[in-house]
Design a protein around this motif. Structure first.
Motif: not given
Ligand SMILES: [Zn+2]
Length: 74
Positions: A4, A6-7, A26, A29
């Motif tokens: 991911c 983002a995280c 995801c 997150c």
């Molecule tokens: Zn994520």
């Protein structure tokens, strides 16, 4: 397995289960992700906001050039 963006969570995505452009979220997150490429599966954040130029009008990029001097005087 994909990461991911983002995280950085590892998301179980089978490349045979998805197509490029598929959207998923995801589980860690909850960010909306899109399959950017297959084999290896790469995910990217879905940018729903269409800010064409959010920044870049007066974005003076200062060239931070940290050249380390490796001058070793012999
Ligand atoms: Zn994520």
């Amino acid at each position: 397995m994909a990461i991911c963006p983002a995280c950085d969570a590892e998301i179980e995505v089978d490349e045979f289960d998805v197509d490029q452009g598929d959207e998923l979220s995801c589980p860690e997150c909850g960010e909306a992700l899109e399959v950017a490429s297959l084999s290896p599966v790469e995910l990217e954040l879905v940018s729903e906001e269409e800010d064409e130029d959010k920044k870049g009008l007066d974005d003076e990029e200062e060239a931070v050039d940290e050249d380390e001097d490796e001058d070793e005087d012999d």
